[in-house]
Design a protein around this motif. Structure first.
Motif: not given
Lengths: 396, 289
Positions: A58-59, A61, A75-76, A80-83, A120, A124
């Motif tokens: 997970t990236t 951001i 994104l959620e 895979d993205y930690d916002v 990414e 994004l």
């Protein structure tokens, strides 16, 4: 001592022999260990895609500014993205510098230490764009439903002109076919050798002479084949179950090509037929020799046939539409591996499947008769190797 | 009653059996004697159904021996065979079950036999880890585990130590006492003499002598042996042809009553009997005839 039954009924003799094989060979330490290792390897292989793509990947951001809420939602949704949402662009910028997050988007700028990956960047970019579009649309006076309508666009539908082109290039189908061919190959190769070794063991130790005073040759051979069949089936089922189970648990299963589960089940069916064929032949051929050293050479035609079927199946994976693929997957005994492999990667006409099953069943019945005859005629012949033709001519 | 009737068997050009017949009554122990290659093993394998004869039949209690009855026979082949990588107890019980015992009975019988054979502490060992002599004992247990109603044993005593020979001998006698016909082959003729009620001698595929041990011995009576406590030399006094064997006089073709009278007159007679041949001598005689 009373409890003596009037006679050993036929099936009881068969089952006693099978039971001994399972006890002595199946529960042997060597078999249990090798099975545990195989199952472990399969489990790890099945979990590999998930391990490689998910988990720690997970990236983080950071987001700040006007489009924060919309971007966060999108994104959620992708996963895979930690916002993390920051109050201002400056805070987001600092978070990137402090490496709290991998990248941050704020007021039209993308912050990162040294650029972000292509994937990414694309994600994004598109999230930012659609968030911006959403904001513009809201400003233009559209309500939420209208915006939803405007933004939902069906993905491109793929249209191809080559027949079955999709599956051929589908790496997952390829992988499934590969696994099936390897499994059937090994689950035939291993017991076939064990059966021949067992037959030779009984012959070379002369124990067969005592056995045959209370058993018929067909019970002895049949019990051996059934016993090793059960051992192999348990191995096979354990491997398939662990493979599918781990795939399901890691969320890979829905992504496998449709019919993977049924392919796994039919693989078992193909294996049973193939095993009847190769197993009894191995017993019959094994009985031609009296020493373990000779077992390998006398089995060579059988193991070579198996290898050809396996290598042919690998070829089929690369050219499922070829004439060779069609022939190999219909003609027994090659079809035993080739057809289930082909089914995994390609839509096979029903008549071909039925024909292959029918031919394989007929061949298996023939092998049963041939293997049993060979066995009966040569199992008590000790000393030099009995020629195949001699055994067939004997008492004919 | 186990009867082997007029067996014929050829292997290619070699005539292995040429009209072999022998029988064992219930409770009778029959010794089967013959030189190597005479046809003992072939006869026994045919009797046990692991080899087909060209002609002849095996009759048990009046009817041809079928596989069901044969299953209740005990058999020890000349080439011993056991699963090397199977545990002693498991193996014996397995054969018990193959011979029709249920699981519990097979276990019980196995335990009993191992006790008798002094192998109880080896029950969990693989057969290959046993000494050759102990493997032989296991082989014996395998042939006895189902309490067989007849025994056919090919060289059961070969390779056994004296204690195991006793165990085996007792086992055979016990089975016979329980009414089982017993046929076994051996080259140890003193054992045959000690254990058997009757002897069958085979040579080159033919039965060359058969009968009760005592009958056979009596049939081949030799000289009259006389031992007398005297300082006189009776060689010339005794009737018939007289030879000396140590201090003994051996009288051939003479009137026994006259010989006894002369000997008694000369001194105290301590031995007066016909020499009986041993089975070994009968065997040698029969084979070379």
């Amino acid at each position: 001592m009373s409890a003596q039954t009037p006679e050993t009924p036929r099936l009881r003799g068969l089952m006693l022999v099978a039971g001994r094989e399972i006890r002595v060979r199946g529960l042997a330490k060597a078999n249990l260990i090798s099975m545990a290792i195989t199952v472990l390897i399969v489990g790890v292989l099945a979990a590999l895609p998930a391990i490689l793509s998910g988990g720690d990947d997970t990236t983080a951001i950071g987001i700040a500014g006007s489009e924060s809420t919309a971007m966060q939602q999108q994104l959620e949704a992708i996963g895979d993205y930690d916002v993390t949402v920051y109050g201002s662009a400056a805070e987001a910028e600092r978070a990137v510098q402090d490496e709290d997050v991998d990248a941050a988007v704020a007021d039209g700028k993308l912050y990162s230490q040294d650029g972000v990956g292509n994937e990414e960047q694309t994600v994004l970019e598109s999230v930012w764009q659609s968030a911006a579009v959403e904001t513009s649309l809201t400003e233009a006076g559209l309500d939420a439903a209208q915006i939803q309508d405007a933004l939902s666009v069906a993905p491109l539908e793929s249209v191809t002109f080559e027949q079955a082109g999709g599956a051929e290039n589908d790496p997952t189908a390829y992988f499934t076919g590969l696994i099936i061919s390897i499994l059937i190959f090994f689950m035939l190769m291993m017991p076939v050798q064990y059966i021949a070794m067992g037959v030779v063991e009984e012959k070379s130790s002369r124990i067969v002479e005592i056995l045959l005073t209370s058993l018929k040759p067909w019970q002895l051979l049949g019990g051996k084949v059934i016993g090793l069949g059960v051992i192999s089936a348990v191995n096979l089922i354990a491997i398939v179950a662990v493979g599918l189970g781990v795939s399901a648990a890691t969320g890979m299963l829905p992504e496998l090509p449709p019919g993977t589960t049924s392919a796994a089940l039919s693989t078992l069916g193909w294996w049973v037929l193939a095993f009847a064929l190769y197993g009894t032949l191995a017993g019959g051929i094994g009985s031609l020799v009296s020493r373990q050293e000779d077992a390998g050479s006398v089995l060579a035609p059988l193991t070579t046939t198996l290898t050809i079927a396996y290598v042919g199946s690998i070829f089929i994976l690369n050219a499922p539409g070829s004439l060779f693929a069609e022939i190999l997957s219909i003609v027994p005994p090659f079809s035993a591996i080739a057809m289930p492999t082909r089914i995994a990667i390609q839509e096979v006409p029903a008549w071909q499947v039925v024909l292959a099953v029918g031919l394989l069943a007929v061949a298996a019945a023939g092998a049963l008769a041939l293997g049993a005859t060979l066995y009966k005629r040569s199992v008590l012949h000790t000393g030099s190797r009995l020629k195949l033709m001699e055994a067939l001519r004997k008492a004919a | 009653m186990l009867e082997i009737k007029d067996l014929h068997k050829r292997f290619g050009d070699v005539v292995a059996l040429d009209g072999v017949s022998l029988s064992a009554k219930p409770g009778e122990v029959v010794g089967f004697v013959g030189a190597n290659g005479a046809g003992k093993t072939t006869t026994m394998r045919i009797a046990m159904g692991v080899l087909a004869s060209d002609s002849g039949e095996i009759v048990y209690n009046g009817t041809p021996l079928g596989s069901k009855q044969r299953q209740r026979f005990g058999y020890m082949p000349s080439e011993r065979g056991l699963y090397p990588k199977m545990k002693v107890g498991e193996q014996i019980a397995y054969f018990g079950e193959l011979h029709g015992l249920d699981k519990a009975a097979a276990k019980r019988s196995t335990a009993d036999l191992l006790e008798q054979l002094n192998l109880t502490d080896r029950i969990g060992d693989n057969v290959q880890d046993l000494s050759l002599g102990n493997q032989q004992r296991v082989q014996l247990a395998v042939s006895l585990v189902h309490d067989p109603e007849a025994l056919i044993l090919d060289e059961p005593f070969s390779g056994l130590d004296p204690i195991a020979v006793d165990v085996m001998g007792t086992a055979l006698k016990d089975r016979a006492a329980a009414g089982a016909p017993v046929i076994f082959s051996s080259h140890q003729l003193d054992l045959i003499e000690r254990l058997c009620d009757s002897v069958v001698i085979i040579g080159a595929g033919k039965i060359i002598a058969a009968g009760g041990v005592e009958d056979l011995k009596a049939r081949e009576v030799k000289e009259l042996r006389i031992r007398v406590e005297t300082i006189e030399d009776l060689t010339d006094a005794l009737p018939g042809t007289v030879t000396r064997d140590g201090d003994d006089y051996l009288v051939e073709d003479g009137d026994s009553q006259e010989a006894l009278r002369i000997a008694a007159a000369a001194g105290r007679v301590t031995h007066f009997a016909y020499d009986q041949p041993t089975i070994a001598e009968i065997f040698r005689e029969a084979v070379t005839r």
